[in-house]
Design a protein around this motif. Structure first.
Motif, PDB file in Angstrom:
ATOM      1  N   SER A 670       0.844  -1.196   0.000  1.00  0.00           N
ATOM      2  CA  SER A 670       0.000   0.000   0.000  1.00  0.00           C
ATOM      3  C   SER A 670       0.881   1.249   0.000  1.00  0.00           C
ATOM      4  O   SER A 670       2.018   1.237   0.478  1.00  0.00           O
ATOM      5  CB  SER A 670      -0.954  -0.025   1.199  1.00  0.00           C
ATOM      6  OG  SER A 670      -0.332   0.557   2.312  1.00  0.00           O
ATOM      7  N   ILE A 671       0.346   2.289  -0.614  1.00  0.00           N
ATOM      8  CA  ILE A 671       1.080   3.559  -0.686  1.00  0.00           C
ATOM      9  C   ILE A 671       0.155   4.675  -0.207  1.00  0.00           C
ATOM     10  O   ILE A 671      -1.063   4.511  -0.193  1.00  0.00           O
ATOM     11  CB  ILE A 671       1.564   3.884  -2.118  1.00  0.00           C
ATOM     12  CG1 ILE A 671       0.386   3.825  -3.111  1.00  0.00           C
ATOM     13  CG2 ILE A 671       2.693   2.982  -2.543  1.00  0.00           C
ATOM     14  CD1 ILE A 671       0.711   4.425  -4.469  1.00  0.00           C
ATOM     15  N   LYS A 672       0.784   5.794   0.129  1.00  0.00           N
ATOM     16  CA  LYS A 672      -0.019   6.968   0.485  1.00  0.00           C
ATOM     17  C   LYS A 672      -0.303   7.739  -0.798  1.00  0.00           C
ATOM     18  O   LYS A 672       0.484   7.709  -1.738  1.00  0.00           O
ATOM     19  CB  LYS A 672       0.783   7.863   1.442  1.00  0.00           C
ATOM     20  CG  LYS A 672       0.963   7.291   2.821  1.00  0.00           C
ATOM     21  CD  LYS A 672       0.797   8.415   3.852  1.00  0.00           C
ATOM     22  CE  LYS A 672       0.649   7.959   5.261  1.00  0.00           C
ATOM     23  NZ  LYS A 672       0.595   6.569   5.560  1.00  0.00           N
ATOM     24  N   LYS A 673      -1.407   8.442  -0.811  1.00  0.00           N
ATOM     25  CA  LYS A 673      -1.748   9.309  -1.948  1.00  0.00           C
ATOM     26  C   LYS A 673      -0.550  10.162  -2.339  1.00  0.00           C
ATOM     27  O   LYS A 673       0.077  10.762  -1.459  1.00  0.00           O
ATOM     28  CB  LYS A 673      -2.870  10.252  -1.543  1.00  0.00           C
ATOM     29  CG  LYS A 673      -4.230   9.838  -1.979  1.00  0.00           C
ATOM     30  CD  LYS A 673      -5.160  11.004  -1.694  1.00  0.00           C
ATOM     31  CE  LYS A 673      -6.590  10.596  -1.847  1.00  0.00           C
ATOM     32  NZ  LYS A 673      -7.489  11.657  -1.442  1.00  0.00           N
ATOM     33  N   GLY A 674      -0.239  10.229  -3.589  1.00  0.00           N
ATOM     34  CA  GLY A 674       0.876  11.080  -4.014  1.00  0.00           C
ATOM     35  C   GLY A 674       2.179  10.317  -4.145  1.00  0.00           C
ATOM     36  O   GLY A 674       3.132  10.807  -4.751  1.00  0.00           O
ATOM     37  N   GLU A 675       2.251   9.100  -3.586  1.00  0.00           N
ATOM     38  CA  GLU A 675       3.490   8.314  -3.721  1.00  0.00           C
ATOM     39  C   GLU A 675       3.493   7.525  -5.028  1.00  0.00           C
ATOM     40  O   GLU A 675       2.446   7.243  -5.605  1.00  0.00           O
ATOM     41  CB  GLU A 675       3.594   7.322  -2.555  1.00  0.00           C
ATOM     42  CG  GLU A 675       4.033   7.947  -1.255  1.00  0.00           C
ATOM     43  CD  GLU A 675       4.124   6.933  -0.111  1.00  0.00           C
ATOM     44  OE1 GLU A 675       4.504   7.367   0.976  1.00  0.00           O
ATOM     45  OE2 GLU A 675       3.810   5.749  -0.298  1.00  0.00           O
ATOM     46  N   LYS A 676       4.706   7.119  -5.418  1.00  0.00           N
ATOM     47  CA  LYS A 676       4.850   6.271  -6.607  1.00  0.00           C
ATOM     48  C   LYS A 676       4.888   4.818  -6.181  1.00  0.00           C
ATOM     49  O   LYS A 676       5.175   4.519  -5.024  1.00  0.00           O
ATOM     50  CB  LYS A 676       6.146   6.601  -7.329  1.00  0.00           C
ATOM     51  CG  LYS A 676       6.157   8.002  -7.897  1.00  0.00           C
ATOM     52  CD  LYS A 676       7.490   8.289  -8.529  1.00  0.00           C
ATOM     53  CE  LYS A 676       7.495   9.695  -9.108  1.00  0.00           C
ATOM     54  NZ  LYS A 676       8.793  10.069  -9.633  1.00  0.00           N
ATOM     55  N   ILE A 677       4.650   3.928  -7.132  1.00  0.00           N
ATOM     56  CA  ILE A 677       4.759   2.508  -6.809  1.00  0.00           C
ATOM     57  C   ILE A 677       5.468   1.769  -7.944  1.00  0.00           C
ATOM     58  O   ILE A 677       5.246   2.076  -9.119  1.00  0.00           O
ATOM     59  CB  ILE A 677       3.370   1.894  -6.487  1.00  0.00           C
ATOM     60  CG1 ILE A 677       3.520   0.443  -6.005  1.00  0.00           C
ATOM     61  CG2 ILE A 677       2.423   1.945  -7.676  1.00  0.00           C
ATOM     62  CD1 ILE A 677       2.346  -0.049  -5.195  1.00  0.00           C
ATOM     63  N   GLY A 678       6.335   0.842  -7.569  1.00  0.00           N
ATOM     64  CA  GLY A 678       7.079   0.075  -8.571  1.00  0.00           C
ATOM     65  C   GLY A 678       6.351  -1.218  -8.903  1.00  0.00           C
ATOM     66  O   GLY A 678       5.648  -1.787  -8.071  1.00  0.00           O
ATOM     67  N   VAL A 679       6.529  -1.671 -10.151  1.00  0.00           N
ATOM     68  CA  VAL A 679       5.928  -2.937 -10.586  1.00  0.00           C
ATOM     69  C   VAL A 679       6.994  -3.697 -11.372  1.00  0.00           C
ATOM     70  O   VAL A 679       7.675  -3.110 -12.216  1.00  0.00           O
ATOM     71  CB  VAL A 679       4.707  -2.688 -11.514  1.00  0.00           C
ATOM     72  CG1 VAL A 679       4.085  -4.010 -11.946  1.00  0.00           C
ATOM     73  CG2 VAL A 679       3.668  -1.813 -10.828  1.00  0.00           C
ATOM     74  N   GLY A 746     -14.870  17.686 -14.334  1.00  0.00           N
ATOM     75  CA  GLY A 746     -13.729  17.956 -15.211  1.00  0.00           C
ATOM     76  C   GLY A 746     -12.414  18.051 -14.458  1.00  0.00           C
ATOM     77  O   GLY A 746     -11.367  18.299 -15.044  1.00  0.00           O
ATOM     78  N   LYS A 747     -12.440  17.857 -13.150  1.00  0.00           N
ATOM     79  CA  LYS A 747     -11.197  17.954 -12.363  1.00  0.00           C
ATOM     80  C   LYS A 747     -10.604  16.569 -12.119  1.00  0.00           C
ATOM     81  O   LYS A 747     -11.335  15.591 -11.939  1.00  0.00           O
ATOM     82  CB  LYS A 747     -11.483  18.608 -11.009  1.00  0.00           C
ATOM     83  CG  LYS A 747     -12.077  20.007 -11.141  1.00  0.00           C
ATOM     84  CD  LYS A 747     -11.361  20.997 -10.233  1.00  0.00           C
ATOM     85  CE  LYS A 747     -11.618  22.423 -10.637  1.00  0.00           C
ATOM     86  NZ  LYS A 747     -13.043  22.807 -10.564  1.00  0.00           N
ATOM     87  N   THR A 748      -9.269  16.513 -12.080  1.00  0.00           N
ATOM     88  CA  THR A 748      -8.598  15.229 -11.857  1.00  0.00           C
ATOM     89  C   THR A 748      -8.640  14.863 -10.375  1.00  0.00           C
ATOM     90  O   THR A 748      -8.353  15.699  -9.520  1.00  0.00           O
ATOM     91  CB  THR A 748      -7.133  15.339 -12.339  1.00  0.00           C
ATOM     92  OG1 THR A 748      -7.175  15.690 -13.715  1.00  0.00           O
ATOM     93  CG2 THR A 748      -6.400  14.025 -12.187  1.00  0.00           C
ATOM     94  N   ILE A 749      -8.992  13.613 -10.113  1.00  0.00           N
ATOM     95  CA  ILE A 749      -9.115  13.156  -8.712  1.00  0.00           C
ATOM     96  C   ILE A 749      -8.241  11.925  -8.490  1.00  0.00           C
ATOM     97  O   ILE A 749      -8.182  11.036  -9.346  1.00  0.00           O
ATOM     98  CB  ILE A 749     -10.548  12.658  -8.398  1.00  0.00           C
ATOM     99  CG1 ILE A 749     -11.606  13.532  -9.046  1.00  0.00           C
ATOM    100  CG2 ILE A 749     -10.760  12.508  -6.907  1.00  0.00           C
ATOM    101  CD1 ILE A 749     -13.012  12.953  -8.923  1.00  0.00           C
ATOM    102  N   LEU A 750      -7.587  11.875  -7.341  1.00  0.00           N
ATOM    103  CA  LEU A 750      -6.905  10.647  -6.915  1.00  0.00           C
ATOM    104  C   LEU A 750      -7.581  10.217  -5.624  1.00  0.00           C
ATOM    105  O   LEU A 750      -7.625  10.980  -4.650  1.00  0.00           O
ATOM    106  CB  LEU A 750      -5.416  10.911  -6.685  1.00  0.00           C
ATOM    107  CG  LEU A 750      -4.610   9.758  -6.080  1.00  0.00           C
ATOM    108  CD1 LEU A 750      -4.628   8.531  -6.976  1.00  0.00           C
ATOM    109  CD2 LEU A 750      -3.162  10.187  -5.845  1.00  0.00           C
TER     110      LEU A 750
END
Ligand code: BGC
Length: 770
Positions: A670-679, A746-750
């Motif tokens: 799990s990651i926090k909003k705004g973090e990147k994740i590797g695959v 129209g706004k981007t949401i995470l």
């Protein structure tokens, strides 16, 4: 994605990839432009905003078609350049390719006249559609069309192809290219689907940026005489018409416009593209050429596009004559210029545009600042191209024009694009000692291999210019010897009519010949077309070609389909009866050679479908869709199956080897909003020959609160090459924006919640928390 190198760029080409020097150059250019604008009269400014087509200043004929071969008319040039100060010319006269030398003469003469007659000494900017190589130049290297480049999934190759096209375009003394097409090619009915990179916004973005990097260079230094100014087109939502026909109305929600249609353009603006062309159609009832919200608020303000905005063909006139949103030509000009258009591709009646616009400025209908903004954008591009110091580029300085090196790049791209869609019992590759019947209307045609925008607009003059290259038939003959090949067309295109006019051409003879062959290569698809002439009413492959296919399969012989088409024409009426299918799209002048090499095993195919290949005409849904399109029994409360069942899925494509995928892993649960994740994932070549594989990474957002999430979306891809037995671990990194979506407003949401990552048949999950 390929634009990573430029992520620090804030939208404006002036700063893209900047170095101290580039910044200084830009400051110098800005100073020169402002000095020039202060000196210019309103008539001169309006002239800069006007673009005419070459026929208008040609000798003989009328404005619509100059006498051939083109030679320039001094009096007409005097009127256009001395009296009206026209700033730009486009196109090839008589819609036909010229030699590099002839281009040099024609454009040099235009520059000479314009520089001599204009007290400000502003050069003309010449623009042409060089969309898969230098379209309008005899002897130029013709690459696969964009749809095939998307199948190749090789951004480096696309960049290299664009760099060669830029070189050969400058070798033709042309500095401005109306390419790439960054429209989402999501509708198989649309006549320009093949001009796009297909149905996925991410694929369109990556390859669009690669193409711009090739045209303009990584630093967007288009003063370099081997580079051209690119023109993104057609902003925005052009292919999404309700009818599937060109230049008809589209209804696109704000959310869909931003989620699917905008990303490729945004990526290209961030990559520093110098110019953009506008969608000729209507969205939600408003012609895009009159839409202030799209042209100024979204493009210029929100995306920060600092370059030149040009109309499509006659589209200001269309606001009055076709779309009837303006009662007079003058009202149409006012609407478009105030909406944010900088240059009008008029292309014939320049007096109407210039006289009316001058009057509008004098009356206050168009503000002086709007004109200055437009002229500033135009002059900056002319300076950036170094046209003031060097208005011409001479073919003698381009020794690599049409060279073997360039041809090899075009061949390599065609070879990587070809997509193996079916290979029952490993019928392919074929042995070289067999007897083959080559048949079908696409078997012996250079026109069909290239598609439109090849030596002419509709591609109908290709046979005249492309004789030295091999058709599929000729390439197969080269591969296994003429004695082993029988050719009977069965069906042929009527090349003097509409693209879909065909006739039975010795069909019975073809069927009889099949009986004496070991294998039948049935080369079918479409003749070349684009824009309105390419509109269609029936997505099924033509009746005659279907009849030929059915008769040939009824012989019991092994039939291999070689598809050569701009859009996926339906083959479900006979697909089950054929043993093998290769899709070649529109592979260009070296397509015949590449097809033969794939058929006979010299090349292991690695192309992947850039679109969903539909099975039925009422089932043309993209792979990007909502869960209800593929609802399973017991999944919903309403207990019935949905029948999502395309002929071939987006991303599908076989190889002569096999690949296994294992160990799909995410870097954290799990990651926090705004973090990147590797695959990461490991791919193994489990077959007997070397092969290339495209690793596609899809994600899905399990629940989304503002709009229903798409079933899955492509987020990354990478093409790798593996020897037999070799394995490779591929790593990707997903960013917050890959997990976001555009909401109702129209706004981007995470959003926090569960996400899935899918590669091949493997799946892994992770969570995003607040
Ligand atoms: C097409 C554009 C093209 C322009 C100039 C138009 O009809 O829609 O894509 O760039 O003509 O040739």
């Amino acid at each position: 994605m390929a634009s990573n190198i430029k992520l620090f760029v804030v939208g404006a080409f002036a700063i893209a990839g900047f170095t101290g020097n580039a910044q200084q150059n830009q400051a110098d250019i800005d100073k020169k432009v402002e000095a020039l604008i202060r000196k210019m009269s309103i008539e001169e400014k309006v002239g800069q905003m006007a673009q005419i087509t070459l026929d208008v200043i040609g000798k003989g004929g009328d404005r619509y078609s100059a006498a051939q071969p083109i030679s320039l008319d001094a009096a007409k040039m005097q009127d256009a350049f001395a009296k009206y100060h026209i700033g730009s010319v486009l196109n090839a006269a008589g819609n036909k390719a010229l030699t590099p030398q002839k281009w040099f003469e024609v454009i040099s003469e235009i520059q000479k006249t314009s520089l001599k007659t204009d007290r400000n000494k502003i050069p003309v900017i010449y623009g042409v559609d060089e969309i898969h190589g230098a379209t309008y130049t005899v002897g130029a290297t013709m690459f696969p069309q964009q749809i095939a480049q998307a199948a190749a999934r090789n951004p480096k190759m696309t960049e290299q192809g664009a760099a060669i096209t830029a070189y050969e375009t400058r070798a033709s003394n042309i500095p401005w290219n109306f390419s790439p097409v960054l429209d989402l090619g999501g509708d198989p009915r649309f006549s320009r689907m093949w001009e796009s990179f297909g149905e996925d916004p991410y694929l369109c973005s990556v390859l669009g940026v690669a193409m711009i990097n090739g045209y303009e260079g990584l630093d967007n230094d288009i003063a370099n005489p081997q580079k051209v100014a690119s023109s993104l087109k057609h902003f925005l939502g052009y292919h999404a018409t309700v009818s599937g026909k060109d230049r008809t109305p589209a209804y696109i929600s704000e959310e869909a416009l931003r989620e699917y249609h905008l990303p490729s353009f945004k990526a290209a603006v961030d990559a520093g593209a110098h110019t953009i062309m506008i969608n000729s159609g209507i969205i939600n009832g408003v012609p895009v050429h009159a839409n202030y919200n799209i042209l100024t608020k979204l493009l210029k303000e929100e995306l920060g596009f600092k370059g030149l905005v040009v109309t499509d063909w006659a589209d200001i006139e269309n606001l009055n004559r076709r779309d009837r949103i303006a009662a007079t030509p003058k009202e149409a000009i006012k609407l478009a210029i105030n909406a944010g258009i900088d240059m009008s591709m008029i292309p014939y009646q320049y007096e109407v545009f210039c006289d009316n616009l001058i009057q509008l400025v004098k009356e206050g209908g168009v503000k002086q600042e709007r004109i200055d903004d437009a002229v500033r954008r135009i002059l900056k591009v002319k300076y950036a191209l170094n046209l003031f110091d060097k208005p011409n580029t001479n073919p003698k300085d381009y020794p690599k024009f049409g060279s073997k090196e360039h041809e090899k790049a075009a061949y390599d791209m065609a070879a990587e694009a070809i997509t193996l869609l079916k290979n029952e019992g490993n019928v392919l590759p074929l042995k070289k000692n067999i007897k083959v019947l080559v048949t079908g209307p696409n078997a012996n045609s250079m026109r069909t291999l290239n598609g439109a925008w090849t030596y002419s607009w509709q591609g109908d003059k290709t046979e005249e210019f492309a004789q030295k290259y091999n058709t599929i038939l000729e390439a197969v003959q080269n591969e296994i010897g003429k004695a082993n090949v029988t050719y009977v067309p069965g069906v042929s295109y009527k090349n003097d009519g509409h693209y879909y006019d065909e006739f039975a051409d010795k069909m019975d003879e073809a069927v009889a010949a099949a009986r004496n062959a070991d294998v039948v290569l049935l080369c079918i698809g479409e003749n070349s077309y684009t824009e309105k002439p390419g509109d269609m009413n029936d997505l099924y492959l033509s009746d005659l070609q279907t009849e030929l296919a059915k008769k040939l399969t009824a012989t019991g012989k092994t039939v291999i389909l070689v598809l050569n088409e701009g859009r996926p024409r339906l083959i479900s009426k006979f697909e089950q009866e054929v043993k093998g299918i290769i899709q070649s799209y529109l592979p260009g002048n070296f397509g015949g050679d590449a097809i033969a090499d794939v058929l006979f095993g010299d090349v292991n195919p690695s192309g992947k479908l850039p679109y969903t290949y539909p099975r039925y005409p009422n089932a043309t849904i993209s792979y990007i869709h909502k869960p209800s399109e593929e609802q399973k029994k017991a999944e919903g409360v309403y207990n019935y199956e949905a029948d999502y069942n395309p002929q071939f899925q987006f991303g599908f494509g076989l190889s002569y080897t096999t690949f296994d995928y294992k160990d799909l892993k995410v870097s954290k649960p799990s990651i926090k909003k705004g973090e990147k994740i590797g695959v990461t994932v490991t791919v193994i070549n489990t077959g007997k020959v070397a092969g290339k594989e495209v690793v596609h990474l899809f994600t899905s957002d399990v629940y989304a609160s503002s709009v229903t999430p798409d079933v899955k979306r492509l987020r990354r891809f990478e093409k790798i090459e593996l020897k037999p037995g070799e394995s490779k671990t591929v790593s990707f990194e997903l960013e917050p924006k890959d997990l976001s979506y555009v909401g109702r407003d129209g706004k981007t949401i995470l959003e926090a919640g569960d996400f899935e990552v899918m590669i091949d048949k493997l799946k892994s999950t992770f969570a995003v928390s607040e």
